[in-house]
Design a protein around this motif. Structure first.
Motif, short mmCIF file in Angstrom:
data_model
loop_
_atom_site.label_atom_id
_atom_site.label_comp_id
_atom_site.label_asym_id
_atom_site.label_seq_id
_atom_site.Cartn_x
_atom_site.Cartn_y
_atom_site.Cartn_z
N ARG A 1 85.32 42.63 74.83
CA ARG A 1 85.13 41.57 75.80
C ARG A 1 83.70 41.04 75.85
O ARG A 1 83.48 39.88 76.15
CB ARG A 1 85.52 42.07 77.20
CG ARG A 1 87.00 42.37 77.35
CD ARG A 1 87.32 42.82 78.77
NE ARG A 1 88.76 42.94 78.98
CZ ARG A 1 89.47 44.02 78.71
NH1 ARG A 1 88.86 45.10 78.22
NH2 ARG A 1 90.76 44.04 78.92
N ALA A 2 82.71 41.89 75.59
CA ALA A 2 81.32 41.50 75.72
C ALA A 2 80.56 41.90 74.46
O ALA A 2 81.08 42.61 73.59
CB ALA A 2 80.69 42.15 76.96
N ARG A 3 79.32 41.44 74.37
CA ARG A 3 78.50 41.76 73.19
C ARG A 3 78.26 43.26 73.10
O ARG A 3 78.19 43.81 72.00
CB ARG A 3 77.17 41.02 73.26
CG ARG A 3 76.27 41.32 72.07
CD ARG A 3 75.01 40.52 72.09
NE ARG A 3 75.26 39.10 71.93
CZ ARG A 3 74.29 38.18 71.84
NH1 ARG A 3 73.02 38.57 71.91
NH2 ARG A 3 74.59 36.91 71.71
N ARG A 4 78.17 43.92 74.25
CA ARG A 4 77.99 45.38 74.22
C ARG A 4 79.16 46.06 73.53
O ARG A 4 78.99 46.99 72.75
CB ARG A 4 77.84 45.90 75.65
CG ARG A 4 77.59 47.40 75.73
CD ARG A 4 77.60 47.88 77.16
NE ARG A 4 78.91 47.65 77.78
CZ ARG A 4 79.20 47.98 79.04
NH1 ARG A 4 78.26 48.48 79.82
NH2 ARG A 4 80.41 47.75 79.52
N ASP A 5 80.39 45.59 73.81
CA ASP A 5 81.56 46.15 73.14
C ASP A 5 81.50 45.87 71.64
O ASP A 5 81.91 46.72 70.83
CB ASP A 5 82.84 45.54 73.72
CG ASP A 5 83.01 45.87 75.20
OD1 ASP A 5 82.65 47.00 75.59
OD2 ASP A 5 83.49 45.00 75.95
N ASP B 1 85.45 32.48 69.20
CA ASP B 1 85.67 33.90 69.46
C ASP B 1 86.87 34.43 68.69
O ASP B 1 86.83 35.54 68.13
CB ASP B 1 85.87 34.15 70.96
CG ASP B 1 84.58 33.96 71.75
OD1 ASP B 1 83.51 33.92 71.11
OD2 ASP B 1 84.66 33.83 72.99
N PRO C 1 75.49 33.05 68.76
CA PRO C 1 76.56 32.64 69.68
C PRO C 1 76.76 31.14 69.77
O PRO C 1 77.79 30.69 70.29
CB PRO C 1 76.07 33.22 71.02
CG PRO C 1 74.58 33.24 70.90
CD PRO C 1 74.29 33.53 69.46
N THR D 1 86.78 37.22 65.74
CA THR D 1 87.56 38.45 65.94
C THR D 1 88.48 38.71 64.75
O THR D 1 88.61 39.85 64.28
CB THR D 1 88.38 38.35 67.23
OG1 THR D 1 87.50 38.19 68.34
CG2 THR D 1 89.22 39.60 67.43
N ALA E 1 77.66 37.87 65.61
CA ALA E 1 77.50 38.25 67.01
C ALA E 1 76.15 37.83 67.56
O ALA E 1 76.00 37.66 68.78
CB ALA E 1 77.67 39.76 67.16
N GLU F 1 89.45 46.17 73.49
CA GLU F 1 88.65 45.89 74.69
C GLU F 1 87.34 45.23 74.30
O GLU F 1 86.29 45.49 74.89
CB GLU F 1 88.41 47.17 75.49
CG GLU F 1 87.73 48.28 74.75
CD GLU F 1 87.40 49.45 75.67
OE1 GLU F 1 87.92 49.48 76.80
OE2 GLU F 1 86.61 50.31 75.26
#
Length: 355
Positions: A106-110, A13, A155, A17, A152, A104
């Motif tokens: 934190r999740a795949r949606r973000d 991760d 995973p 990032t 993304a 922020e």
């Protein structure tokens, strides 16, 4: 331990990032010269903060902490641009939201939101420059964003960067024919965000009307309006008192606005150009070449007084009784024309002019 070994030892991760942060920084970098200074500094600080958190494995800040830079970003945009609408204010906000969203993640949606904001920010670079350098830089940014998008959706494991870049390149090549078809066949529509900020109201320059009280809202616009090259032995310009370039002429006042005589509702496009009344010139002419930037209006800028018609390829030119030169359609691209003007002249109406 080398930098490569250190990066390889980071969690998946954190590594992904840091790669995405580098891509986002590359996307934003060309806009540093058009963004307000505070926006560039704040966006850079937020990205560096996110990179430090990923490198050290620290938790992300809470939403209450992120509310502080968000309020600063919106307040700074309102203070700088006097609005949050329009091209310049919109680009400033989208850059700030992209940098804040990284904090922020934190999740795949973000991550999906970050990718879409990144693609939109990448396109916004072309609002300010369509040069080959910008296109090449954004092509690199496109491959970077696609590679991050591929990461993304993978995973499991630690896919090498070469693999993700190869997949991203394949995706770009597969999409190239569709992109070319859309470019050729899709209708050109004006952007919805272009209206509030791109009008001439409240900015220095030329407008179709002049309203009493607008000077109090005037903001300086330092963009290039035109370039002039004089046809003299040494290229020197005439004396300062002969450098009056005639543009729009406002001859009627309705109690609130000045607008061109004969125009309906202050619309320059609806005025009725004709032949200048009794123009008489004397002396030697000043010969020059003008490169006029697009200003979305039909008027030309020439020194007083041009007795001969300036020639522009694909356009008709004609002069009004106020010695103003018009084209038969708005100037939406850079045009170049040669002209001759006479600093010594006289003119006037041959009949009474209605008020």
């Amino acid at each position: 331990m080398t930098l490569r070994q250190t990066l390889h030892a980071l969690p998946r991760d954190a590594r992904d990032t840091l790669f995405l942060l580098c891509v986002i920084a590359w996307v934003i970098a060309p806009q540093v010269n058009v963004l307000p200074v505070w926006a560039s500094l704040l966006a850079g600080s937020l990205l560096l903060w996110r990179g430090w958190l990923a490198w050290k494995g620290r938790p992300l800040p809470t939403r209450w902490v992120l509310a502080i830079p968000l309020i600063l970003a919106v307040g700074g945009t309102l203070y700088t641009h006097r609005t949050i609408l329009g091209r310049d204010a919109g680009v400033t906000l989208i850059v700030m939201l992209l940098a804040l969203k990284m904090l922020e993640l934190r999740a795949r949606r973000d991550a999906m939101v970050v990718f879409f904001l990144g693609f939109f920010t990448m396109l916004s670079n072309f609002f300010f420059s369509q040069s080959l350098f910008t296109a090449a830089a954004m092509l690199v940014a496109l491959l970077g964003l696609l590679a991050a998008l591929v990461n993304a959706h993978m995973p499991v494991g630690r896919p090498p960067l070469a693999l993700t870049l190869r997949t991203a390149g394949t995706m770009a090549l597969l999409g190239a024919p569709i992109m070319a078809a859309l470019f050729m066949l899709f209708p050109r529509m004006a952007p919805l965000w272009g209206m509030p900020s791109d009008t001439m109201a409240g900015r220095s320059g030329l407008s179709g009307v002049m309203k009493v009280g607008n000077i109090a809202e005037l903001a300086l616009d330092e963009s290039v309006a035109m370039r002039v090259r004089f046809d003299t032995p040494n290229g020197a310009a005439p004396p300062q008192n002969e450098l009056y370039f005639r543009g729009p002429v406002f001859g009627a006042f309705d109690g609130v606005e000045w607008h061109p005589r004969g125009a309906r509702g202050g619309d320059m496009l609806q005025s009725s150009p004709g032949t200048a009344a009794n123009l008489q010139v004397r002396g030697e002419p000043v010969r020059y070449e003008v490169t006029l930037e697009a200003h979305q209006r039909p008027w030309l800028l020439l020194l007083d007084a041009a007795a001969t018609k300036p020639v522009i390829s694909g356009m008709e030119t004609l002069m009004t009784q106020d010695l103003q030169w018009f084209t038969n359609r708005p100037i939406t691209a850079v045009v170049r024309y040669k002209a001759e003007s006479y600093p010594q002249f006289s003119h006037g109406p041959s009949a009474p002019t209605p008020s």
